[in-house]
Motif scaffolding. Structure first.
Motif, PDB file in Angstrom:
ATOM      1  N   ILE A  30       7.409  70.508-106.367  1.00  0.00           N
ATOM      2  CA  ILE A  30       7.996  69.402-107.129  1.00  0.00           C
ATOM      3  C   ILE A  30       6.880  68.686-107.886  1.00  0.00           C
ATOM      4  O   ILE A  30       5.773  68.533-107.362  1.00  0.00           O
ATOM      5  CB  ILE A  30       8.718  68.406-106.194  1.00  0.00           C
ATOM      6  N   ARG A  31       7.186  68.268-109.110  1.00  0.00           N
ATOM      7  CA  ARG A  31       6.157  67.597-109.911  1.00  0.00           C
ATOM      8  C   ARG A  31       5.798  66.242-109.298  1.00  0.00           C
ATOM      9  O   ARG A  31       6.653  65.569-108.722  1.00  0.00           O
ATOM     10  CB  ARG A  31       6.646  67.405-111.347  1.00  0.00           C
ATOM     11  N   PRO A  32       4.529  65.826-109.406  1.00  0.00           N
ATOM     12  CA  PRO A  32       4.113  64.555-108.797  1.00  0.00           C
ATOM     13  C   PRO A  32       4.882  63.369-109.380  1.00  0.00           C
ATOM     14  O   PRO A  32       5.256  63.371-110.551  1.00  0.00           O
ATOM     15  CB  PRO A  32       2.626  64.461-109.138  1.00  0.00           C
ATOM     16  N   LEU A  33       5.134  62.365-108.531  1.00  0.00           N
ATOM     17  CA  LEU A  33       5.837  61.156-108.961  1.00  0.00           C
ATOM     18  C   LEU A  33       4.834  60.033-109.179  1.00  0.00           C
ATOM     19  O   LEU A  33       3.722  60.067-108.657  1.00  0.00           O
ATOM     20  CB  LEU A  33       6.840  60.727-107.883  1.00  0.00           C
ATOM     21  N   MET A  34       5.272  59.005-109.930  1.00  0.00           N
ATOM     22  CA  MET A  34       4.419  57.834-110.128  1.00  0.00           C
ATOM     23  C   MET A  34       4.580  56.829-108.986  1.00  0.00           C
ATOM     24  O   MET A  34       3.849  55.859-108.890  1.00  0.00           O
ATOM     25  CB  MET A  34       4.749  57.153-111.458  1.00  0.00           C
ATOM     26  N   TRP A  35       5.578  57.026-108.135  1.00  0.00           N
ATOM     27  CA  TRP A  35       5.858  56.142-107.002  1.00  0.00           C
ATOM     28  C   TRP A  35       5.872  54.683-107.427  1.00  0.00           C
ATOM     29  O   TRP A  35       6.677  54.306-108.265  1.00  0.00           O
ATOM     30  CB  TRP A  35       4.853  56.375-105.869  1.00  0.00           C
ATOM     31  N   LEU A  36       4.948  53.873-106.889  1.00  0.00           N
ATOM     32  CA  LEU A  36       4.992  52.421-107.122  1.00  0.00           C
ATOM     33  C   LEU A  36       4.689  52.058-108.572  1.00  0.00           C
ATOM     34  O   LEU A  36       4.993  50.956-109.017  1.00  0.00           O
ATOM     35  CB  LEU A  36       3.986  51.719-106.205  1.00  0.00           C
ATOM     36  N   LEU A  37       4.085  52.972-109.303  1.00  0.00           N
ATOM     37  CA  LEU A  37       3.666  52.640-110.659  1.00  0.00           C
ATOM     38  C   LEU A  37       4.670  53.091-111.709  1.00  0.00           C
ATOM     39  O   LEU A  37       4.462  52.881-112.898  1.00  0.00           O
ATOM     40  CB  LEU A  37       2.288  53.258-110.954  1.00  0.00           C
ATOM     41  N   GLY A  38       5.757  53.742-111.291  1.00  0.00           N
ATOM     42  CA  GLY A  38       6.744  54.200-112.261  1.00  0.00           C
ATOM     43  C   GLY A  38       7.936  53.268-112.325  1.00  0.00           C
ATOM     44  O   GLY A  38       8.375  52.739-111.308  1.00  0.00           O
ATOM     45  N   GLU A  39       8.466  53.062-113.547  1.00  0.00           N
ATOM     46  CA  GLU A  39       9.592  52.134-113.699  1.00  0.00           C
ATOM     47  C   GLU A  39      10.829  52.599-112.945  1.00  0.00           C
ATOM     48  O   GLU A  39      11.610  51.795-112.457  1.00  0.00           O
ATOM     49  CB  GLU A  39       9.940  52.001-115.176  1.00  0.00           C
ATOM     50  N   ASN A  40      11.032  53.919-112.870  1.00  0.00           N
ATOM     51  CA  ASN A  40      12.231  54.426-112.199  1.00  0.00           C
ATOM     52  C   ASN A  40      12.013  54.667-110.718  1.00  0.00           C
ATOM     53  O   ASN A  40      12.972  54.832-109.976  1.00  0.00           O
ATOM     54  CB  ASN A  40      12.681  55.743-112.842  1.00  0.00           C
ATOM     55  N   THR A  41      10.767  54.728-110.286  1.00  0.00           N
ATOM     56  CA  THR A  41      10.513  55.089-108.891  1.00  0.00           C
ATOM     57  C   THR A  41      10.048  53.911-108.034  1.00  0.00           C
ATOM     58  O   THR A  41      10.030  54.026-106.812  1.00  0.00           O
ATOM     59  CB  THR A  41       9.442  56.200-108.812  1.00  0.00           C
ATOM     60  N   SER A  42       9.682  52.779-108.652  1.00  0.00           N
ATOM     61  CA  SER A  42       9.104  51.696-107.850  1.00  0.00           C
ATOM     62  C   SER A  42      10.107  51.126-106.847  1.00  0.00           C
ATOM     63  O   SER A  42       9.777  50.922-105.674  1.00  0.00           O
ATOM     64  CB  SER A  42       8.550  50.592-108.752  1.00  0.00           C
ATOM     65  N   LEU A  43      11.350  50.900-107.302  1.00  0.00           N
ATOM     66  CA  LEU A  43      12.340  50.328-106.385  1.00  0.00           C
ATOM     67  C   LEU A  43      12.710  51.315-105.266  1.00  0.00           C
ATOM     68  O   LEU A  43      12.673  50.935-104.089  1.00  0.00           O
ATOM     69  CB  LEU A  43      13.581  49.862-107.168  1.00  0.00           C
ATOM     70  N   PRO A  44      13.023  52.594-105.601  1.00  0.00           N
ATOM     71  CA  PRO A  44      13.259  53.562-104.510  1.00  0.00           C
ATOM     72  C   PRO A  44      12.075  53.659-103.552  1.00  0.00           C
ATOM     73  O   PRO A  44      12.279  53.801-102.329  1.00  0.00           O
ATOM     74  CB  PRO A  44      13.469  54.890-105.247  1.00  0.00           C
ATOM     75  N   SER A  45      10.850  53.554-104.058  1.00  0.00           N
ATOM     76  CA  SER A  45       9.676  53.640-103.178  1.00  0.00           C
ATOM     77  C   SER A  45       9.684  52.535-102.134  1.00  0.00           C
ATOM     78  O   SER A  45       9.447  52.796-100.952  1.00  0.00           O
ATOM     79  CB  SER A  45       8.380  53.543-103.983  1.00  0.00           C
ATOM     80  N   ILE A  46       9.952  51.298-102.572  1.00  0.00           N
ATOM     81  CA  ILE A  46       9.926  50.228-101.562  1.00  0.00           C
ATOM     82  C   ILE A  46      11.161  50.293-100.655  1.00  0.00           C
ATOM     83  O   ILE A  46      11.122  49.838 -99.522  1.00  0.00           O
ATOM     84  CB  ILE A  46       9.685  48.812-102.127  1.00  0.00           C
ATOM     85  N   ILE A  47      12.246  50.917-101.141  1.00  0.00           N
ATOM     86  CA  ILE A  47      13.394  51.124-100.244  1.00  0.00           C
ATOM     87  C   ILE A  47      12.993  52.075 -99.108  1.00  0.00           C
ATOM     88  O   ILE A  47      13.303  51.840 -97.938  1.00  0.00           O
ATOM     89  CB  ILE A  47      14.621  51.680-101.012  1.00  0.00           C
ATOM     90  N   ILE A  48      12.237  53.140 -99.467  1.00  0.00           N
ATOM     91  CA  ILE A  48      11.783  54.097 -98.443  1.00  0.00           C
ATOM     92  C   ILE A  48      10.963  53.363 -97.380  1.00  0.00           C
ATOM     93  O   ILE A  48      11.184  53.513 -96.177  1.00  0.00           O
ATOM     94  CB  ILE A  48      10.940  55.223 -99.087  1.00  0.00           C
ATOM     95  N   VAL A  49      10.022  52.535 -97.824  1.00  0.00           N
ATOM     96  CA  VAL A  49       9.157  51.840 -96.875  1.00  0.00           C
ATOM     97  C   VAL A  49       9.972  50.880 -96.014  1.00  0.00           C
ATOM     98  O   VAL A  49       9.775  50.787 -94.800  1.00  0.00           O
ATOM     99  CB  VAL A  49       8.026  51.092 -97.613  1.00  0.00           C
TER     100      VAL A  49
END
Lengths: 308, 281
Positions: free
Chosen positions: A159-178
């Motif tokens: 899978i291609r690397p994600l921006m996680w906390l630094l991406g506009e689409n991934t930041s909210l899902p990232s903190i949901i995971i945590v």
């Protein structure tokens, strides 16, 4: 010489009975300290927030005048507030939507007294006793887009690397995971203690009726632990609605407000940008929202559930 | 397995169970293990791909660096002092209050009880700005009392203790009162020992809450003077856009993690109980 401590003790005791005890006999005296702190640091702050939400306040310039609905108008014309409000609803909904079913499944899986089950439950609970700071630091490290181990693991899966906390689409899902990771152990603990209230005979008769594990789960386990769901959902929602630490420590609300949540928005607006009136107006709206959610939650779940 | 045969279905179930255990343990142990492992690496090794699981050489001096750069002892002392004072304050303020609500009849009892439980309804986080304004007017910002006095009252603790105290039989308290015991003696020598599990649970809960608190400390302090260990790790974060020294940060994080973790290992049973008690309300 031996007598003197006893004499002193007697004097203290007599003074206590004479002067202190008559006061403490009154229940009002017993509750006074708690009541005083409660009024000064809970009731008055709430009233102040309400009052200041209708005022234009600037402590640096010494401005404090009535502003009517101006603060409320300004937050609704400000796109950021609407976005933050939506983020908060999304964050809370998905934290509960993933967290609670996951907790129920884990708890059913771990609900036995074997050493392995107890150990696993203890491990899963660990993040809950550790501070948010520690957890955030650890996950920020693992979610680093360049060197983080999560992107490396994704790479192994192709899978291609994600921006996680630094991406506009991934930041909210990232903190949901945590958030789900941190609270899972607590939710599991509550569900396990609920499962232990189910008498063994119920399962035994289900076995005799040749009820399979899936059927038993939906027809016996779930209905029997439903009283605990009120508590579980209420605490889960109340905790996630008030999330501050994760946002402050992991994303600062960014990028472009994509992971900003209500309490952090209030902090940013009032504490960092000194727009006290505006922040308080947001706080008042937030308070009514929290109140409405807990009432709704209570009304929906209490029909079938009861407290112990 | 009781009949001794291994049907394919049983093997599948066994494999599935093992997989779920492995996944659960990996999801929760691995991050903590990786933190520990990184804390002994060099900066270079902390940032390589693929990441190494075990450091190729051990650098315990990372801990010395983190200890020094975080000014750790200063924060640790503050944490201990503030947590102990808050617990003492809560016992002094909440125990008598809960005793009154559990065991005495008086006018306006229900209204006053509702008022004391105000915090259960209104989340204090939402109105923290008013806290800040009140404390700054009192001159309490950056002081120990600013971080202790408001937190000596806790709606959770009061509610929880009241429920616990209600189970203590009235007859015992009345007998003590007949014998000429003072109210302080009744609370300290009769009530408290009987309700000990509840008091211990409430105390542990307050301990975990206060020890880990980041929110209130960051709002009510502006300098290092009275800050507690959750704020110490900031000292390891770069203020400009230079690279993050993850090996040192992870050492600091292990130091932050360790005290609570040790207490959890030692008193895990009681800590879990204190959390489920709250669940039982």
């Amino acid at each position: 010489m031996n007598e003197s401590p006893r004499v002193a003790g007697n004097i203290i005791r007599r003074m206590e009975m004479r002067f202190v005890n008559p006061i403490l006999k009154s229940p009002y005296a017993l509750i006074l300290p708690a009541l005083a702190i409660c009024v000064c640091f809970s009731v008055i702050p709430a009233l102040m927030a309400f009052r200041n939400s209708f005022f234009s306040v600037d402590y640096v310039a010494g401005v404090d005048r009535f502003a009517g609905m101006a603060n409320y108008r300004s937050i609704f014309t400000d796109g950021a507030f609407i976005q933050v409000f939506r983020n908060t609803v999304v964050f809370t909904f998905f934290s509960a939507a993933f967290g609670i079913p996951l907790a129920v499944l884990t708890a059913v899986f771990l609900n036995s007294n074997s050493p392995l089950c107890n150990f696993t439950q203890g491990v899963v609970f660990t993040p809950h006793v550790i501070s948010f700071v520690s957890v955030s630091t650890l996950w920020t490290f693992m979610m680093d887009p360049q060197f983080g181990i999560l992107n490396y693991a994704l790479g192994l899966l192709g899978i291609r690397p994600l921006m996680w906390l630094l991406g506009e689409n991934t930041s909210l899902p990232s903190i949901i995971i945590v958030s789900v990771w941190k609270t899972l152990g607590y939710n599991v603990l509550i569900v396990v203690s609920a499962l232990q209230t189910i008498p063994r005979e119920v399962y035994e008769s289900a076995m005799l009726d040749r009820s399979g594990p899936v059927r038993t789960f939906f027809h016996i386990t779930l209905p029997m632990i439903s009283p605990f769901f009120v508590f579980l959902i209420t605490t889960c929602v109340a905790q996630t609605l008030n999330t501050f630490d994760l946002v402050r420590l992991m994303t600062g609300g960014g990028p472009k407000n994509s992971s900003n949540l209500m309490v952090y928005w209030i902090y940013e607006t009032g504490y960092l940008h000194f727009q006290v009136g505006k922040a308080m107006a947001g706080a008042v709206i937030f308070l009514f929202f929290v109140g409405a959610v807990s009432l709704l939650n209570f009304a929906l779940t209490s029909r079938r559930a009861y407290y112990q | 397995m009781s009949d001794g045969t291994l049907s394919p279905k049983k093997i599948l179930m066994g494999a599935l169970t093992a997989a779920v255990f492995a996944a659960l343990l990996a999801a929760f142990i691995f991050p903590m293990f990786f933190m520990l492992s990184t804390s002994f690496k060099t900066l270079r090794e902390a940032n390589i791909t693929p990441p190494s699981l075990i450091p190729s050489e051990f650098h315990p001096e990372n801990y010395a660096a983190a200890w020094r750069r975080m000014n750790f002892p200063h924060y640790l002392l503050n944490s201990v002092f503030i947590t102990v004072c808050t617990i003492a304050g809560q016992l002094l303020v909440c125990v008598p209050c809960a005793y009154a609500f559990a065991k005495k009849q008086f006018r306006f009892k229900n209204i006053l009880f509702a008022l004391v439980l105000f915090d259960l309804v209104v989340p204090a986080q939402a109105v923290f700005l008013s806290y800040y304004l009140i404390e700054s007017r009192l001159g309490w910002i950056d002081t120990y009392r600013g971080l202790v006095v408001p937190f000596a009252y806790s709606a959770y603790t009061i509610f929880f203790l009241t429920q616990g105290f209600k189970t203590v039989p009235d007859e015992i308290l009345d007998a003590a009162r007949m014998d000429g015991s003072s109210e302080i003696q009744i609370i300290a020598l009769i009530m408290a020992p009987i309700a000990k599990p509840v008091i211990i649970a409430a105390t542990l809960f307050t301990f975990a809450y206060k020890w880990n608190d980041y929110f209130w400390t960051s709002i009510l302090t502006t300098s290092e003077a009275v800050r507690t260990i959750p704020m110490a790790i900031q000292n390891l974060m770069p203020t400009d856009h230079t690279i993050r020294e993850w090996h040192i940060i992870m050492s600091g994080n292990v130091m932050l993690f360790a005290p609570m973790f040790v207490i959890y290992i030692l008193a895990g049973k009681y800590i879990k109980e204190s959390f489920t008690y709250r669940g039982g309300r």
